[in-house]
Motif scaffolding. Sequence first.
Motif, mmCIF file in Angstrom:
data_model
loop_
_atom_site.group_PDB
_atom_site.id
_atom_site.type_symbol
_atom_site.label_atom_id
_atom_site.label_comp_id
_atom_site.label_asym_id
_atom_site.label_seq_id
_atom_site.Cartn_x
_atom_site.Cartn_y
_atom_site.Cartn_z
ATOM 1 N N VAL A 388 0.876 -1.193 -0.010
ATOM 2 C CA VAL A 388 -0.121 0.048 0.057
ATOM 3 C C VAL A 388 1.030 1.143 0.116
ATOM 4 O O VAL A 388 1.804 1.347 0.769
ATOM 5 N N LEU A 389 0.546 2.161 -0.960
ATOM 6 C CA LEU A 389 1.346 3.570 -1.064
ATOM 7 C C LEU A 389 0.685 4.572 -0.135
ATOM 8 O O LEU A 389 -0.735 4.768 -0.352
ATOM 9 N N GLN A 390 1.084 4.999 0.887
ATOM 10 C CA GLN A 390 0.573 5.862 1.896
ATOM 11 C C GLN A 390 1.033 7.193 1.541
ATOM 12 O O GLN A 390 2.147 7.699 1.507
ATOM 13 N N ASP A 527 3.163 7.917 16.074
ATOM 14 C CA ASP A 527 3.128 6.741 15.729
ATOM 15 C C ASP A 527 2.801 6.625 14.016
ATOM 16 O O ASP A 527 3.338 5.855 13.595
ATOM 17 N N LEU A 528 2.116 7.642 13.504
ATOM 18 C CA LEU A 528 1.991 7.547 12.205
ATOM 19 C C LEU A 528 3.263 7.822 11.441
ATOM 20 O O LEU A 528 3.941 7.167 10.252
ATOM 21 N N LYS A 529 4.065 8.690 12.160
ATOM 22 C CA LYS A 529 5.618 9.139 11.535
ATOM 23 C C LYS A 529 6.214 7.809 11.480
ATOM 24 O O LYS A 529 7.171 7.484 10.774
ATOM 25 N N HIS A 530 6.189 7.185 12.675
ATOM 26 C CA HIS A 530 7.194 5.843 12.728
ATOM 27 C C HIS A 530 6.717 4.755 11.865
ATOM 28 O O HIS A 530 7.428 3.913 11.483
ATOM 29 N N LEU A 531 5.396 4.848 11.652
ATOM 30 C CA LEU A 531 5.006 3.601 10.809
ATOM 31 C C LEU A 531 5.246 3.770 9.291
ATOM 32 O O LEU A 531 5.566 2.982 8.686
ATOM 33 N N LEU A 532 5.168 5.190 8.970
ATOM 34 C CA LEU A 532 5.726 5.376 7.662
ATOM 35 C C LEU A 532 7.077 5.111 7.301
ATOM 36 O O LEU A 532 7.734 4.639 6.387
ATOM 37 N N THR A 533 7.898 5.488 8.323
ATOM 38 C CA THR A 533 9.344 5.358 8.330
ATOM 39 C C THR A 533 9.862 3.927 8.170
ATOM 40 O O THR A 533 10.630 3.575 7.377
ATOM 41 N N LYS A 536 9.040 2.467 4.974
ATOM 42 C CA LYS A 536 9.803 3.083 3.828
ATOM 43 C C LYS A 536 8.961 3.922 2.819
ATOM 44 O O LYS A 536 9.279 3.993 1.619
ATOM 45 N N GLN A 537 8.106 4.664 3.352
ATOM 46 C CA GLN A 537 7.168 5.450 2.580
ATOM 47 C C GLN A 537 7.671 7.233 3.087
ATOM 48 O O GLN A 537 8.264 7.366 3.808
#
Length: 599
Positions: A388-390, A527-533, A536-537
């Motif tokens: 999934v591209l976020q 939480d969102l920032k770490h999830l994206l990192t 690799k988004q």
Amino acid sequence: MGDTNSVAYVPYIPPSQRKKLKLERLTSKRAAAGLSISTLNSNKLHKKESKDFEEEPKIGPQAKLSLLDQTCELRKKAAEFHENEIQKLAKIEADLLKNVTAKKALMSAQDIAKGVKYESSIKTSWTPPKYLARMSKEKCDKLRKRWHIEAEGEDIPPPIKTFVEMKFPKPILRALRKRGIKRPTPIQMQGLPVALSGRDLIGIAFTGSGKTMVFCLPMVMLTLEQEKRMPFIGSEGPYCLALAPSRELARQTYEIVSGFTSILHRKDFPLIRTSLCMGGVSLRDATENLKRGLHICIGTTGRVMDMLDKKVMNLDICRLLVLDEADRMIDVGFEDDMRTIFSYFQYQRQMLLFSATMPQKVKDFAATALVRPVIVNVGRAGAANLDVLQEVEYVKQEAKIVYLLECLRKTAPPVLIFAENKSDVDDIHEYLLLKNVAAVAIHGGKTQEERDYAIKSFREGKQDVMVATDVAGKGLDFPNIQHVINFDMPEEIENYVHRIGRTGRSGRTGLATTFVNNNVDESVLLDLKHLLTEAKQKVPDFLLKIVSDLDKHEVIGGVRGCAYCGGLGHRITNCPKLEGDQSKKLLSKKDFLAGRDDY
């Protein structure tokens, strides 16, 4: 004249001589005490040198060390302080997790009363092919590593790469091929052999990875075997019970299982009777099946509890219990329901638990009900689907609904839009209809007929857009979802993971767009920032500016992020979900369950 001759004469003594006499007097006194001037001077000198040595600075301009040595000393002290700080935080978090984790084991009332503790797993007739059973542990581990499978437990069955080797009947194999399922996914390669062999299982994998098949197929095979050996008679059953947190997920599971059982029956296999037990569905079908002997019951906790309480159904011969989206089933609000249902079991049962997010707190609690469990993990629990591209965009609250039309142009339909509140769902639905967009809406406030119509028409492609609350966020499988739009960022990051997992399923790619603004809590944004990192988004600049202490040390006590909810941007000491759950516990059960969707 005065009398001067009467005054005693005192001769004059020079200062140097006076000092000498004084020194002699002191020497004689100390000699009498067993001390000497030399000893005294020696002790004074030694004390002074010792004091000077202790007070000699190790760091700074007056230190008798090189700058390089001083740097090493500073780093050593910093490392010791950091280590002590980490150990202290780990202890605090371990104590907090211990306090919030249920202390009472998840067991039936009869087992608790008799002090029964099961040591061995349930035995089944299924065994892997001999050439696979003889496979060495090293070879099994190498195969698991190749498919990114992590398995924990005792005597783990070997992973199997084909459905044929799993010994499924030919009608099942044809049905799988018809669904486009030609070979097992990683969770199925390891999860199906574990479930078929009778072992308790905790299955963790990203959304869209095929977890549903890991419990649907064993339920069908187990009941088929029992029906062949000894046909079910009236009022017997169910033999397998599957519980889901929402009606839509329960219906989806029921349709999958019914599809397999009907195919088998058409090929002259015994009829496997399956019932759907949930709110909005008549009890007549379930009652009719019970009169002839019920094999499989799929439902929500509220309706199942009601049927058990009214003695319409019993769990005397139930040998398999499935909890779909187990993190939600063993959560605040469902915990008491699960204990009530467990109290109706009479004997040992096999348990299968599945979810994409499984915090340590839930795993510890679930382990109290399992016997020699096998934990199968494909990817990190709570991680987002990499297919999934976020995209995360900053959109002001008043501009959201207008910008929604622009986002719909990013991809072709079907598109799924999530909102937090029922009123927002209705507003978005009405706005889209006014703009001539073919859309349906679903939330807990609609009737069962409306919800069924929305799901069916969207799944069949008759509607381009569906607007929903988190009722549709977990477990539901829609074919070819191109785009998921989060009109609101959910309050818990695990709901975000489940939402975006409605697209990018079964190896396909998808797009997820999320609207955020100043109304979103900072802990959720972290939480969102770490999830994206982790995925690799691309991380937006406004998220990069948010920094927390967690950036310094992400792993404490062997746990990354929060042990309670699985969020990567905070620790359990400041978990927003924990605070919310503790507040809910203070409310009366009646008030808390008023909006529940599990009946």
